[in-house]
Enzyme design. Sequence first.
Site, PDB file in Angstrom:
ATOM      1  N   CYS A   2      30.822  -5.614  25.275  1.00 32.86           N
ATOM      2  CA  CYS A   2      30.205  -6.824  24.750  1.00 32.86           C
ATOM      3  C   CYS A   2      29.275  -6.393  23.627  1.00 32.86           C
ATOM      4  CB  CYS A   2      29.409  -7.519  25.834  1.00 32.86           C
ATOM      5  SG  CYS A   2      30.415  -7.902  27.271  1.00 32.86           S
ATOM      6  N   ARG A  27      33.346  -6.788  19.177  1.00 32.46           N
ATOM      7  CA  ARG A  27      33.182  -6.139  20.483  1.00 32.46           C
ATOM      8  C   ARG A  27      33.634  -7.029  21.643  1.00 32.46           C
ATOM      9  NH1 ARG A  27      29.750  -1.733  20.000  1.00 32.46           N
ATOM     10  NH2 ARG A  27      29.450  -1.701  22.237  1.00 32.46           N
ATOM     11  N   TRP A  75      33.085  -9.742  26.206  1.00 28.59           N
ATOM     12  CA  TRP A  75      34.458  -9.396  26.571  1.00 28.59           C
ATOM     13  C   TRP A  75      34.444  -9.349  28.091  1.00 28.59           C
ATOM     14  CZ3 TRP A  75      37.254  -5.586  29.175  1.00 28.59           C
ATOM     15  CH2 TRP A  75      38.644  -5.597  28.945  1.00 28.59           C
ATOM     16  N   ASN A  99      25.649  -5.380  28.254  1.00 31.95           N
ATOM     17  CA  ASN A  99      26.924  -4.771  27.890  1.00 31.95           C
ATOM     18  C   ASN A  99      27.149  -3.593  28.831  1.00 31.95           C
ATOM     19  OD1 ASN A  99      29.160  -3.628  26.602  1.00 31.95           O
ATOM     20  ND2 ASN A  99      27.891  -2.471  25.182  1.00 31.95           N
ATOM     21  N   GLU A 479      52.467   4.757  16.864  1.00 33.37           N
ATOM     22  CA  GLU A 479      51.357   4.021  16.260  1.00 33.37           C
ATOM     23  C   GLU A 479      51.837   2.684  15.687  1.00 33.37           C
ATOM     24  OE1 GLU A 479      48.384   3.898  16.414  1.00 33.37           O
ATOM     25  OE2 GLU A 479      47.610   2.946  14.630  1.00 33.37           O
ATOM     26  N   GLU A 486      49.759  -5.175  19.376  1.00 30.26           N
ATOM     27  CA  GLU A 486      48.354  -5.544  19.470  1.00 30.26           C
ATOM     28  C   GLU A 486      48.022  -6.845  18.737  1.00 30.26           C
ATOM     29  OE1 GLU A 486      46.078  -2.427  17.626  1.00 30.26           O
ATOM     30  OE2 GLU A 486      44.311  -2.879  18.797  1.00 30.26           O
TER      31      GLU A 486
END
Length: 606
Positions: A2, A27, A75, A99, A479, A486
């Site tokens: 977070c 974040r 998060w 966090n 990658e 993603e």
Amino acid sequence: MCGIVGYCGPKDATDVLLDTLAKLEYRGYDSAGIAVFENNKIRVEKSQGKLSCLIEKIKTDGKPTGHCGIGHTRWATHGEPSDINSHPHGNKRVSIVHNGIIENYKQLKEFLSGQGYAFESQTDTEAVAKLLDYYYDGDPLETIARVLGEIEGSYALGIVFRDFPGRVYSVRKDSPLIIGIGKGENFIASDVSAILQYTRDYYLLEQDEIACVEDNRVRVYDVHKNPVEKELQAATWDVDAAQKGGYEHFMLKEIYEQPTAVRTTITPRITEGMPDFDECGLTDEKLAAYNKIFIVACGTAMHAGMVGKYVIEKLARTEVTVDMASEFRYRDPLITDKDLVILISQSGETADTKEALRISKELGADTLAFVNVKGSSIAREADMVMYTHAGPEISVASTKAFSVQIAMMYMLAFKLAYAKKKITKEVCAAYIAELENIPEALENTLMCKDTCQYVASKIMNADSLLYIGRGLDYALSMEGSLKLKEISYIHSESYAAGELKHGTISLVTEQMPVIAVVTQHDIMEKTISNIKEVKARGAKVVLVCAKDVEIENEAVDYIVRIPVIMDALMPMLAVVPLQLIAYYTAVLRGNDVDQPRNLAKSVTVE
Ligand code: M6R
């Protein structure tokens, strides 16, 4: 994972908190909230969703007015994203943002429930807020020190007590936190990039140090409440580096920043044409003496490690093991004090990589960190650190950080090969000279942008893709596949091209595009055979290859050609089209490119 912020000063605290939180949204963006002192009371505003949802809520509720407060962008770990689970947590007397993860929160909740406390959220954080309230005796420092003795896990906390308007307390363990030092105003933040438009000066808070922040002074104490003198640090990143600068997304901007990032990273490490690692004390003698090399990292950084393995083993004939940090930490690795462990991390805060570093040190190995964020935990704890100079990477999908990480892997491989007398000084210098040409070659490679956009339009509706390659091209295809998954949310898998026939080729149909990477001339023909095999089974094939690769038209559907440089260095260029294909696919699918679902930039929890 977070982001937390805090402010004490003459400005409107709500404005500053929202502004600084916006810089930390990378974040986490499941919910956001603030607590501001308004008329000597703590007023909390929080909302599920991105910061923009909180801003809308504040418009409806009316803006908290005050000059001191704390803020959070989340998060979710414990409890779904919801209003009730959003931070700050607490009551009228104490409010906190957090966090990290409190591991013993269940025991704490049980204890506090027995003391008559009722819990409304599913979070671990609420237990800390209630524990602070339980122990509060009018002395915040004493109360915080007492609570620290009872909580287990990782935390960066911003805390306000109603009795002390104008003060933000903070403390951290295993989660990052800095104290920004301004003129007549001070800040707390998870990351220095949040406060750059206000000040460049900051203190790094050490493990279990407690800070008491006010507008005109900052006091820091150790866990025994002894005052601690802090050394002022100055941020080198400029404000513009953390802005989009006219690009539609941070990711695209960061892809375009790669030539500069690579140049800035390698140039200071080249002396008289040879790699120079003096800044971290890694001499040729020391390097030559290592027995084995371990590279440990997560995600994209781990893929940079895979590139490193191929190059080091080929040139320096030294055994390299690459591990995902999450596996390494539990596999009881066979490491001795004769080995070198290299940790790679953009953020320098990835929990698993940090733990891998600690384990390696315990086993007596030397540890070397390639890290982008100055003063981060991994950078501080490793025996040796070499910073990559990518500047702030804001997009969750890592791009320029990868390029500078592999640039450092090349420098290390060349230096090790020379130190181990596997290549001559002339050959080493020739490799370095080629590396110095990379920024310009990257500029040329970026010209494949339109082709990549076209390819993206052809694959955007696929349900699943395969990426294939051999050797270095396999590392790159890993990658490329991660990048696509993603941000586009299309499933993809990366396969060593020669391995396809052992099972996976049964998946190949007209519905499954295959992206093949072919840059290594010695094994090119082998991969081309594999391309023909998937083509024969109906796959649409996208080929990312060096300009001089010859292949029959009918074997592929779309080709992205990139400049030709030494084979060993081709990954430096080949990654660019893979990034651009992923980027445009995500854009065309209407996704949130910079903040993809379920993810956060910095994974500070296990
Ligand atoms: O900060 P780090 O380099 O340690 O982060 C490691 C991974 O979490 C990171 O590379 C992640 O895989 C990226 N989002 C990939 O784009």
